[in-house]
Design an enzyme around this catalytic site. Sequence first.
Site, PDB file in Angstrom:
ATOM      1  N   ASN A   5      19.848 121.466  43.451  1.00 48.01           N
ATOM      2  CA  ASN A   5      20.333 122.153  42.972  1.00 48.01           C
ATOM      3  C   ASN A   5      20.291 122.963  41.327  1.00 48.01           C
ATOM      4  O   ASN A   5      19.243 122.405  40.951  1.00 48.01           O
ATOM      5  CB  ASN A   5      21.946 121.620  41.767  1.00 48.01           C
ATOM      6  CG  ASN A   5      22.970 122.239  42.106  1.00 48.01           C
ATOM      7  OD1 ASN A   5      22.316 123.171  40.765  1.00 48.01           O
ATOM      8  ND2 ASN A   5      24.339 122.102  42.563  1.00 48.01           N
ATOM      9  N   ASP A  29      24.226 112.206  39.698  1.00 50.21           N
ATOM     10  CA  ASP A  29      25.007 112.294  40.601  1.00 50.21           C
ATOM     11  C   ASP A  29      26.796 112.680  39.763  1.00 50.21           C
ATOM     12  O   ASP A  29      27.302 111.553  39.081  1.00 50.21           O
ATOM     13  CB  ASP A  29      24.941 110.815  41.389  1.00 50.21           C
ATOM     14  CG  ASP A  29      26.344 111.409  42.754  1.00 50.21           C
ATOM     15  OD1 ASP A  29      25.981 112.835  43.355  1.00 50.21           O
ATOM     16  OD2 ASP A  29      27.425 110.457  42.855  1.00 50.21           O
ATOM     17  N   SER A  30      27.566 114.233  40.181  1.00 48.96           N
ATOM     18  CA  SER A  30      28.029 113.796  39.310  1.00 48.96           C
ATOM     19  C   SER A  30      29.278 114.628  39.792  1.00 48.96           C
ATOM     20  O   SER A  30      28.764 115.454  41.097  1.00 48.96           O
ATOM     21  CB  SER A  30      27.335 115.439  38.168  1.00 48.96           C
ATOM     22  OG  SER A  30      26.912 116.510  38.361  1.00 48.96           O
ATOM     23  N   THR A  47      16.616 116.862  42.455  1.00 48.75           N
ATOM     24  CA  THR A  47      17.679 117.992  42.632  1.00 48.75           C
ATOM     25  C   THR A  47      17.456 118.985  43.337  1.00 48.75           C
ATOM     26  O   THR A  47      15.975 119.689  43.076  1.00 48.75           O
ATOM     27  CB  THR A  47      18.396 117.762  41.322  1.00 48.75           C
ATOM     28  OG1 THR A  47      19.538 119.031  42.134  1.00 48.75           O
ATOM     29  CG2 THR A  47      17.434 118.585  40.368  1.00 48.75           C
ATOM     30  N   GLY A  64      21.284 125.321  39.450  1.00 49.32           N
ATOM     31  CA  GLY A  64      21.937 124.853  38.327  1.00 49.32           C
ATOM     32  C   GLY A  64      21.559 124.229  37.210  1.00 49.32           C
ATOM     33  O   GLY A  64      21.032 123.317  36.523  1.00 49.32           O
TER      34      GLY A  64
END
Length: 210
Positions: free
Chosen positions: A9, A69-70, A7, A11
């Site tokens: 990202n 994946d969310s 990832t 966070g």
Amino acid sequence: MKICAATGNAGKLRELRRILEAQGHEVVSQKELGITIEPDETGTTFEENALIKAETICKASGLPTIADDSGLCVDALDGAPGVYSARYCGHHGDDEANNDKLLEKMKDVPAGQRGAKFVAAVCFILPEGRHLTCVGECPGRVAFERLAGDYGFGYDPLFIPDECGVGKTGKRPNTEGRSYAQLTPDEKDAISHRGNALAEMEKKLPDFLK
């Protein structure tokens, strides 16, 4: 086990690292490995996209890799933004614009019809190609405005979960109506979609690795 977190990202990486390290794993991010690939998320489900990301970064890193994946699925919007949560506003990763669009879409939806759930599919893959995917959910509702706090990212200021954590694993009703962004890391991990998916993976991983 040394695991690459697929990832970019920040966070999401914080949450993956926090939860996986508590389970006894060493986590290294794709950025720390110098991997800048951004896989095209062409899947139509969370599970498909998690596998796409895990496979791509596993090949690049040569390490066991975990990808998530969310997204947020809103009842009144027929499950949207769903797999398109990160790019709901039309481009990828603009949290503020995504939140603005969701608030606009929900402005006329009354309190009793604002149900939603966060969903996470977490895929763990070995360099040999075998993979394990676990799905976690967290039910709640969409707030009428941002309920910003000291934590969270993405849609967290707009999502009020039905429960909040007590300690590392306990749960209780979220009677204060706090948003994901207002829960401490422990309070969130115990009830979150990602926490639930990773807890399920922790149970299944020993048999998978045999």
